[in-house]
Write an enzyme that holds these catalytic residues in place. Structure first.
Site, mmCIF file in Angstrom:
data_model
loop_
_atom_site.group_PDB
_atom_site.id
_atom_site.type_symbol
_atom_site.label_atom_id
_atom_site.label_comp_id
_atom_site.label_asym_id
_atom_site.label_seq_id
_atom_site.Cartn_x
_atom_site.Cartn_y
_atom_site.Cartn_z
ATOM 1 N N TYR A 167 0.834 -1.200 0.000
ATOM 2 C CA TYR A 167 0.000 0.000 0.000
ATOM 3 C C TYR A 167 0.871 1.254 0.000
ATOM 4 O O TYR A 167 0.554 2.259 -0.650
ATOM 5 C CB TYR A 167 -0.933 0.007 1.201
ATOM 6 C CG TYR A 167 -1.760 1.274 1.295
ATOM 7 C CD1 TYR A 167 -2.642 1.636 0.278
ATOM 8 C CD2 TYR A 167 -1.665 2.114 2.405
ATOM 9 C CE1 TYR A 167 -3.397 2.799 0.358
ATOM 10 C CE2 TYR A 167 -2.419 3.275 2.493
ATOM 11 C CZ TYR A 167 -3.281 3.613 1.464
ATOM 12 O OH TYR A 167 -4.028 4.773 1.546
ATOM 13 N N ARG A 174 1.411 6.982 -6.645
ATOM 14 C CA ARG A 174 0.315 7.938 -6.833
ATOM 15 C C ARG A 174 0.764 9.359 -6.508
ATOM 16 O O ARG A 174 0.517 10.297 -7.271
ATOM 17 C CB ARG A 174 -0.879 7.530 -5.957
ATOM 18 C CG ARG A 174 -2.033 8.515 -5.991
ATOM 19 C CD ARG A 174 -3.284 7.965 -5.324
ATOM 20 N NE ARG A 174 -3.087 7.626 -3.914
ATOM 21 C CZ ARG A 174 -4.073 7.228 -3.094
ATOM 22 N NH1 ARG A 174 -5.308 7.111 -3.560
ATOM 23 N NH2 ARG A 174 -3.820 6.920 -1.832
ATOM 24 N N TYR A 227 -0.792 13.001 6.932
ATOM 25 C CA TYR A 227 -0.440 11.945 7.881
ATOM 26 C C TYR A 227 1.049 12.023 8.254
ATOM 27 O O TYR A 227 1.884 12.376 7.415
ATOM 28 C CB TYR A 227 -0.717 10.571 7.271
ATOM 29 C CG TYR A 227 -2.136 10.070 7.412
ATOM 30 C CD1 TYR A 227 -3.085 10.752 8.161
ATOM 31 C CD2 TYR A 227 -2.533 8.888 6.791
ATOM 32 C CE1 TYR A 227 -4.381 10.280 8.283
ATOM 33 C CE2 TYR A 227 -3.829 8.398 6.899
ATOM 34 C CZ TYR A 227 -4.746 9.101 7.643
ATOM 35 O OH TYR A 227 -6.025 8.628 7.764
ATOM 36 N N ARG A 240 -11.487 13.098 1.962
ATOM 37 C CA ARG A 240 -12.474 12.194 2.580
ATOM 38 C C ARG A 240 -13.750 12.084 1.748
ATOM 39 O O ARG A 240 -14.470 11.086 1.839
ATOM 40 C CB ARG A 240 -12.818 12.672 3.994
ATOM 41 C CG ARG A 240 -11.615 12.783 4.922
ATOM 42 C CD ARG A 240 -10.908 11.464 5.135
ATOM 43 N NE ARG A 240 -9.750 11.602 6.021
ATOM 44 C CZ ARG A 240 -8.921 10.637 6.338
ATOM 45 N NH1 ARG A 240 -9.092 9.432 5.813
ATOM 46 N NH2 ARG A 240 -7.892 10.851 7.136
ATOM 47 N N GLU A 347 -14.138 -1.410 6.102
ATOM 48 C CA GLU A 347 -14.091 -0.093 5.460
ATOM 49 C C GLU A 347 -15.388 0.082 4.682
ATOM 50 O O GLU A 347 -15.896 -0.880 4.082
ATOM 51 C CB GLU A 347 -12.886 0.016 4.530
ATOM 52 C CG GLU A 347 -12.796 1.340 3.774
ATOM 53 C CD GLU A 347 -11.502 1.468 2.986
ATOM 54 O OE1 GLU A 347 -10.429 1.225 3.574
ATOM 55 O OE2 GLU A 347 -11.575 1.811 1.783
#
Length: 367
Positions: A167, A174, A227, A240, A347
């Site tokens: 991940y 990305r 983060y 979000r 999730e």
């Protein structure tokens, strides 16, 4: 103008008449059946990612289909199907839906040159470079939503030669592209999900358009792109949720949401606690979107949910928690998949849509 979502079993999607298929903008489908995968043939150029992930419950919702609203059809906005390199897409006068699938170790022809794709990070960079080049070329430069799926999302040195969790490899690829194309700005980041399947290529779907959108954040959470370094050398590039108005339709695309407060996972090894916390976060996102509009436009109880479940044995607990929360049987598909943090057990993502009255046609604003 705008889009509508329809849900149906994958088998029903394959049986629809040609006149209906010609109106489909795109689809995201799930099936754990090898036979379904083998028989998949693209549905007459409908851009679709078809994912080999077990549907634990809600098989009748296993395909999410995006169609233009009837008003777009009446206004003579025909759908155009096309391919650009590795991307298949459809567009009308306002929206574009596309899909790209990349094996992580292969040679493929791009613009008459052979490119070697090796490793998840490189595959991710290649995919996102191609996506942004396409939408910029065509003038659909506002991205509302990304769907990202990859094999073994929590894996590292056990199954692969790379030393970094997969991940985090994906996030590096990305982020590199977002920065290189000048899109690494919080107010521009689209909604997204990133899930792990047992096997399969990197599969990405995206929805883009011409109308600017607003990125929505959760006041209970640190923005993902802020983060701390403990979650990887480069941060995730998503908001979000994304709020967009097209004509009289308002759409809220909510990213994959989990039991995270601040930047930390809560209720480790407690699937019921994680589900409840996830619902609180979903409501916080909806409340923030409503606050920015100055009215109670969206109601979470009206959503159709896509619920990703790490362990099939947790299905009953998660489903019961959702139904108890809304005091009704929710409209939801439950898919077995791995989640971006190894300690997360569930999730949830959703899309909410409302039609404005004529007097509110210019409602989209930041309060």
């Amino acid at each position: 103008m705008g889009i509508k979502l329809e849900y149906m079993p994958y088998s029903e999607l394959k049986r629809q008449p040609q006149t209906w298929r010609d109106q489909v903008l795109g689809a995201v489908s799930f099936s754990g059946s090898r036979g379904d995968l083998d028989s998949h043939c693209g549905h007459d150029n409908i851009p679709e990612i078809h994912l080999n992930a077990p549907v634990l419950s809600g098989i009748q919702l296993s395909s999410e289909v995006l169609l233009p609203l009837e008003s777009a059809i009446l206004e003579n906005q025909p759908l155009i199907s096309a391919h650009k390199g590795l991307i298949s897409y459809r567009l009308n006068g306002e929206l574009l839906f596309g899909v790209i699938t990349l094996d992580e170790s292969s040679k493929m022809m791009i613009d008459s040159q052979v490119h070697t794709i090796s490793g998840l990070q490189q595959a991710t960079e290649t995919a996102y470079q191609l996506i942004f080049a396409l939408i910029d070329e065509l003038g659909y430069s506002q991205v509302y939503r990304f769907w990202n799926y990859m094999a073994d999302i929590n894996g590292n040195t056990v199954a692969h030669s790379d030393t970094l969790e997969r991940y985090r490899q994906f996030n590096i690829g990305r982020k590199n592209v977002f920065v290189n194309v000048g899109r690494e700005h919080g107010e521009q980041l689209p909604a997204a999900c990133a899930l792990g399947l047992q096997t399969g290529p990197l599969s990405i779907a995206f929805l883009a358009g011409k109308t600017p959108a607003i990125a929505i954040e959760n006041p209970r959470q640190v923005k993902a792109y802020n983060y701390p370094e403990q979650y990887g050398p480069l941060t995730p590039s998503f908001s979000r949720a994304t709020l967009v108005q097209i004509g009289l339709q308002m759409s809220l695309f909510i990213s994959g949401t989990a039991s995270i407060v601040g930047h930390e996972t809560l209720h480790v090894q407690d699937v019921i606690g994680q589900t409840r916390e996830t619902l609180i976060n979903l409501q916080a996102v909806v409340s923030e979107a409503n606050r920015m509009q100055g009215k109670q436009l969206f109601n979470l109880s009206n959503a159709c949910f896509r619920v990703y479940v790490r362990h099939a044995a947790d299905l009953a607990s998660i489903r019961e928690t959702l139904n108890n929360h809304f005091k009704k049987e929710v409209k939801a598909i439950f898919v077995q998949a791995d989640i971006c943090r190894h300690e997360l057990l569930v999730e949830i993502e959703a899309t909410l849509q409302e039609i404005l009255i004529q007097d509110d046609s210019q409602a989209l604003h930041i309060a």
